[in-house]
Design an enzyme around this catalytic site. Structure first.
Site, PDB file in Angstrom:
ATOM      1  N   GLY A   1       0.824  -1.200   0.000  1.00  8.61           N
ATOM      2  CA  GLY A   1       0.000   0.000   0.000  1.00  8.61           C
ATOM      3  C   GLY A   1       0.850   1.239   0.000  1.00  8.61           C
ATOM      4  O   GLY A   1       2.050   1.198   0.257  1.00  8.61           O
ATOM      5  N   GLY A  31       0.695   5.197   1.501  1.00  7.72           N
ATOM      6  CA  GLY A  31      -0.012   6.096   2.392  1.00  7.72           C
ATOM      7  C   GLY A  31      -0.045   7.502   1.839  1.00  7.72           C
ATOM      8  O   GLY A  31       0.132   7.741   0.649  1.00  7.72           O
ATOM      9  N   GLY A  32      -0.289   8.469   2.746  1.00  7.17           N
ATOM     10  CA  GLY A  32      -0.414   9.843   2.299  1.00  7.17           C
ATOM     11  C   GLY A  32       0.856  10.359   1.648  1.00  7.17           C
ATOM     12  O   GLY A  32       0.807  11.128   0.707  1.00  7.17           O
ATOM     13  N   MET A  33       2.005   9.987   2.152  1.00  8.21           N
ATOM     14  CA  MET A  33       3.279  10.411   1.570  1.00  8.21           C
ATOM     15  C   MET A  33       4.212   9.209   1.619  1.00  8.21           C
ATOM     16  O   MET A  33       4.712   8.823   2.658  1.00  8.21           O
ATOM     17  CB  MET A  33       3.878  11.582   2.357  1.00  8.21           C
ATOM     18  CG  MET A  33       3.079  12.869   2.272  1.00  8.21           C
ATOM     19  SD  MET A  33       3.789  14.195   3.264  1.00  8.21           S
ATOM     20  CE  MET A  33       5.339  14.503   2.430  1.00  8.21           C
ATOM     21  N   VAL A  59       4.704   1.722   1.163  1.00  8.93           N
ATOM     22  CA  VAL A  59       5.068   0.696   2.140  1.00  8.93           C
ATOM     23  C   VAL A  59       5.288  -0.610   1.388  1.00  8.93           C
ATOM     24  O   VAL A  59       4.482  -0.992   0.542  1.00  8.93           O
ATOM     25  CB  VAL A  59       3.962   0.498   3.194  1.00  8.93           C
ATOM     26  CG1 VAL A  59       4.432  -0.453   4.278  1.00  8.93           C
ATOM     27  CG2 VAL A  59       3.560   1.830   3.809  1.00  8.93           C
ATOM     28  N   LYS A  99       9.207   1.509   4.650  1.00 10.90           N
ATOM     29  CA  LYS A  99       8.405   2.629   4.173  1.00 10.90           C
ATOM     30  C   LYS A  99       9.285   3.795   3.771  1.00 10.90           C
ATOM     31  O   LYS A  99      10.193   4.194   4.497  1.00 10.90           O
ATOM     32  CB  LYS A  99       7.426   3.079   5.254  1.00 10.90           C
ATOM     33  CG  LYS A  99       6.513   4.194   4.797  1.00 10.90           C
ATOM     34  CD  LYS A  99       5.280   4.270   5.660  1.00 10.90           C
ATOM     35  CE  LYS A  99       4.231   5.156   4.982  1.00 10.90           C
ATOM     36  NZ  LYS A  99       2.931   5.052   5.621  1.00 10.90           N
ATOM     37  N   ASP A 103      -2.407  11.308  10.706  1.00 18.36           N
ATOM     38  CA  ASP A 103      -3.414  10.523   9.986  1.00 18.36           C
ATOM     39  C   ASP A 103      -4.001   9.467  10.912  1.00 18.36           C
ATOM     40  O   ASP A 103      -4.085   8.290  10.572  1.00 18.36           O
ATOM     41  CB  ASP A 103      -2.822   9.880   8.740  1.00 18.36           C
ATOM     42  CG  ASP A 103      -3.898   9.495   7.722  1.00 18.36           C
ATOM     43  OD1 ASP A 103      -5.023  10.035   7.822  1.00 18.36           O
ATOM     44  OD2 ASP A 103      -3.625   8.674   6.837  1.00 18.36           O
TER      45      ASP A 103
END
Length: 690
Positions: free
Chosen positions: A65, A67-69, A72, A87, A185
Site C-alpha cells: 500500500g 499512504g499519504g506520503m 510501504v 516505508k 493521519d
C-alpha cells in the site's frame, strides 16, 4: 482456476474486505484465491521495484500500500532472516529540486525520532536508511486486522471495548507526542488490533515534527478528510499540533460507539462546513464516553483535552463496570427517534450514515456542556471528570434507580431477584412502569432472510415467520401492540453488538443458547423457545459428486459454508469437514455461494429447520440432507445488565409455551418445512435464575 464441476471459479461471494472510502491511495487487499495485481507505487529514483535490495540487506518483496506520503513494502531482512515493513517517507510529488534538500533533512529527523519511540502501542521502528533520493524506515511487520476492519464487520463496538481501544490509542499518541512527532493521519485504518486486544498505531508515512512547516499535497491539507481538525483549515493555522491528532482520536471514538462519523461530507470542505454548522454531534450510545468525546471534539485546540487527560478519563470509564449502560440512558437509547424505522433498519446501514438525528421534541435535553476547560492539560481534567460523573448520575436518576440492581450480577439469580424487586422503593411494578415509560417502542433484532423462521419482505415491509410470531407474542406480554414493535435486521455476526450497543432491546434470531455465548457476547438468554437439529444443504444436481448424507460431504472433502460466529464455525473443523478460509455474515450468503456454480462451496451447514426454508424456496436446485445428532436450542437474547426486562421476558415466554400459542405458531410457520402433521412437544424453559 477451475472447481470440481469444471466451471471457472470466481469469488463465489467470498468474504472481501469492505472498501475503505478514505484509503488515501492504499492498494486494496486482494480477495482470497484471486490473482494479486499490485499498482506500482510512485517512483523515487531509488529502489522501488520488487526484489530490489536496499543497502544489501532489505529485499523489497511486494508493495502493501501507499499512504499519504510514500509507499510501504513488505520486505525480507536478509541479515536477521525476518520479514519487515519498509516505508519511504518522501513524496516526490510535493517536492521540487529547491525544496528536496530540506525535505530530506526533515524526513531524516523524523525517522530518527520515530526510531527512538519504544512503546507497545506504537509500531516498532527497527532501522532508518537513506538512499540517493529517499529516506526509508524499517518497521516491524504486523499482520492483524485494523480497527476499520472491525467496524466494517460490526459497525459499532461496546463502550468498554471502545474505551479500551481509545485508551491504548491515547497511550500511543502520548508517546509519539513526547518524542515531538505528530502522526497526522489517526483513523481506524491506521490502528491495528492484534489477537489479545493489543492496539498498535501504524502508518507514520505523513508524520511530521511539531512546529515543522506545513506540507501540503495537491494544494490541500494532508490527511483523511473526516478526521482533520478544523484548525488546520484556518488561514493563519500554524499547521498540525498534538491537539489535531487528538481531534482525530475523538472522531475515532465517536465512530466506534455511534456507528457513524460525527461530521459527514464527501470532501474536506464539506466536512469542515458540517463542523461549523453543527459543532456538537448528537451522542446516543456513548454513555460515560460522552465527556471524553465532547472534550476531544472541541473546535478550539487550546481547550481540547490532551492525551494525559484522556487517559485518566478512559481509565475511570473502564474502572466502573456498571457505568456504561446506565450512562447510555442519559441520552435515551430507547427513544423512537434514536432508532431506525423498520423499513430503514432492514437495509444495510453505511458507517457514514448512522442513526437518523433525533428530533428536538422527542430527544431529552443533553447533559450540560462540560465546564470551560483551562489551557493546562492536567488541570482542566477536573472539570471534565465532574461532567462525566454528572452524566452517570443523571442517567441513574432518569432510570428510576432500578438499573443499580444489575451491579454485582455474576450471571445468577441475583439479577432476576433484583429485577423483580426493583430498586425504586422495592416496587417491581413501579420499576417496570418506569421502564415502559422510557421505552415507548420495543425494538427487536431479527434475521430478514430465513424463510419460515424470519423473513422480511422489503416490498411490503412485512416481517413473517416463527421467530417473528414469537417476538410479537412476547411484545404483547410486555404490554406492546404490534404497531409498537420495530424489527431491526441483524446477522449472526453482528446481533450481539447490536444488542450490547442499544440498537435493539431484544434479539429473536435463531440464537443458539450456550453458556459460552453468554460469557463471550456478554448477554443473557431466556428460553429455549425452539430446539432445532443440525443438517447440511447441498446442490441437488452436482456434476461431480453424489451427496446424499453428511458422510459423503466429509469423505469428498468438499467445501462447507456456514455463517461467521455461528455454533457451526468451530464444530465443522472439529468434526473434520473442509471449510473455506472466509465465512460470510449470513446463511443467505452461504446459500448464494452454493447456488453459484463458479464457487467451490458444495454444502451449507446450519440448523435443519433453517435450511429447510431455503430448500423449500428452491426445490429444483437445493436438497436438505437428513438431520444429524444434537440440537440447537433457540433463546431470546438481551443485555446482561437488564434484569428487569429479563424477568418480564421469562414470565412472558413461560405463558407462551404453556398456552395454545406455541403449537399454533409451529403449525403455521414450521410444519410446512418439517412435514410434521402435529406440533412436537414444547421445549422446557430453563430456569431464568440460573
Amino acid at each position: 482456476m477451475h472447481n470440481e464441476d469444471g466451471f471457472d471459479r470466481g469469488d463465489g461471494g467470498s468474504g472481501r474486505r469492505p472498501e475503505d472510502r478514505w484509503t488515501g491511495g492504499r492498494t486494496p487487499v486482494p480477495e482470497p484465491g484471486a490473482t494479486q495485481e499490485w499498482t506500482e507505487p510512485p517512483s523515487h529514483d531509488g529502489p522501488s521495484v520488487p526484489h530490489a535490495v536496499i543497502e544489501d540487506r532489505y529485499e523489497l518483496l511486494e508493495p502493501v500500500g501507499s499512504g499519504g506520503m510514500g509507499e510501504v513494502w513488505k520486505a525480507y531482512d536478509r541479515r536477521l532472516r525476518r520479514f519487515v515493513a519498509v516505508k519511504g517517507l518522501l513524496d516526490r510529488s510535493v517536492t521540487t529540486p529547491d525544496t528536496q534538500k530540506a525535505a530530506v533533512q526533515r524526513a531524516r529527523r523524523e525517522a530518527e525520532a520515530l526510531a527512538k519511540i519504544e512503546h507497545q502501542n506504537v509500531v516498532t521502528v527497527h532501522d532508518q536508511i537513506e538512499t540517493a533520493d529517499q529516506v526509508w524506515i524499517v518497521m516491524k511487520l504486523l499482520e492483524a486486522p485494523s480497527l476499520a476492519d472491525l467496524l466494517s464487520r460490526d459497525r459499532v463496538l461496546g463502550v468498554p471495548r471502545a474505551a479500551d481501544i481509545g485508551l491504548q490509542m491515547a497511550h500511543g499518541l502520548r508517546a509519539v507526542h513526547e518524542a515531538s512527532v505528530l502522526h497526522r493521519d489517526v483513523k481506524p485504518g491506521n490502528v491495528l488490533v492484534r489477537d489479545g486486544g493489543q492496539v498498535v498505531l501504524v502508518d507514520f508515512g505523513i508524520a511530521t515534527f511539531e512546529g515543522a512547516d506545513r506540507v501540503t499535497r495537491h494544494g490541500g491539507v494532508i490527511g483523511t478528510p473526516p478526521y482533520l481538525a478544523p484548525e488546520l483549515f484556518a488561514p493563519d493555522s500554524p499547521g498540525p499540533t498534538p491537539a489535531s491528532d487528538l481531534w482525530a482520536l475523538g472522531v475515532t471514538l465517536y465512530e466506534m460507539v455511534e456507528g457513524r462519523l460525527p461530521f459527514g461530507g464527501g470532501e474536506a470542505w464539506e466536512v469542515q462546513a458540517n463542523i461549523r454548522q453543527s459543532p456538537e454531534p448528537v451522542l446516543r450510545y456513548a454513555g460515560p464516553l460522552s465527556p471524553v468525546i465532547q472534550g476531544l471534539l472541541v473546535t478550539d485546540p487550546d481547550s481540547r483535552l490532551d492525551a494525559a487527560s484522556v487517559e485518566v478519563m478512559l481509565q475511570e470509564v473502564l474502572a466502573e463496570p456498571g457505568a456504561p449502560t446506565p450512562a447510555r440512558t442519559a441520552t435515551p437509547a430507547h427513544s423512537p427517534t434514536a432508532r431506525s424505522t423498520p423499513s430503514a433498519a432492514s437495509r444495510p446501514a453505511s458507517a457514514a450514515s448512522g442513526p437518523a438525528p433525533a428530533t428536538p421534541s422527542s430527544e431529552a435535553a443533553p447533559p450540560e456542556s462540560p465546564p470551560t476547560a483551562s489551557r493546562g492539560g492536567r488541570g482542566r481534567f477536573r472539570g471534565w471528570k465532574a461532567a462525566a460523573a454528572a452524566v452517570v448520575c443523571a442517567a441513574l436518576l432518569a432510570s428510576g434507580g432500578w438499573l443499580l440492581a444489575s451491579q454485582g450480577d455474576s450471571g445468577g439469580g441475583q439479577a432476576d431477584a433484583a429485577g423483580e424487586r426493583g430498586a425504586a422503593g422495592g416496587d417491581a411494578q413501579k420499576a417496570w412502569e418506569q421502564w415502559r415509560s422510557a421505552t415507548k417502542r420495543l425494538t427487536i433484532g431479527a434475521k430478514e432472510d430465513q424463510p419460515g423462521l424470519s423473513f422480511h419482505n422489503k416490498d411490503t415491509d412485512v416481517w413473517s415467520g416463527f421467530d417473528i410470531d414469537i417476538a410479537y407474542a412476547l411484545a404483547e406480554k410486555l404490554g406492546y401492540g404490534k404497531d409498537d414493535v420495530d424489527f431491526y435486521a441483524v446477522t449472526t455476526g453482528n446481533r450481539a453488538s447490536r444488542l450490547k450497543n442499544g440498537d435493539v432491546d431484544l434479539v429473536v434470531a435463531s440464537y443458539s443458547m450456550t453458556t459460552e455465548r453468554e460469557k463471550q457476547d456478554d448477554i443473557r438468554f431466556v428460553g429455549p423457545y425452539y430446539k432445532a437439529g443440525s443438517s447440511l444443504l447441498v446442490r441437488k444436481n452436482s456434476a461431480r459428486y453424489d451427496l446424499d448424507e453428511a458422510v459423503d460431504v466429509k469423505r469428498n472433502h468438499v467445501e462447507v459454508c456456514t455463517a461467521r460466529d455461528s455454533t457451526y464455525a468451530d464444530k465443522l473443523k472439529e468434526e473434520g469437514y473442509a471449510t473455506g478460509k472466509w465465512q460470510p455474515d449470513s446463511y443467505r450468503e452461504c446459500v448464494d455461494r452454493l447456488l453459484d456454480r463458479k464457487s467451490s462451496v458444495y454444502a451449507v451447514a446450519s440448523d435443519d429447520v433453517l435450511l429447510a426454508g431455503y430448500a423449500k424456496d428452491d426445490p429444483a436446485h437445493l436438497k436438505l440432507l437428513p438431520s444429524g445428532a444434537g440440537t440447537e436450542p433457540y433463546g431470546v437474547a438481551m443485555r446482561k445488565d437488564d434484569p428487569l426486562l429479563r424477568s418480564k421476558v421469562c414470565a412472558g415466554l413461560r405463558e407462551i409455551l404453556a398456552g395454545e400459542e406455541w403449537p399454533e405458531m409451529y403449525m403455521k410457520d414450521l410444519a410446512p418445512l418439517t412435514g410434521r402433521k402435529t406440533a412436537p412437544s414444547r421445549p422446557e424453559l430453563r430456569p431464568c435464575s440460573g
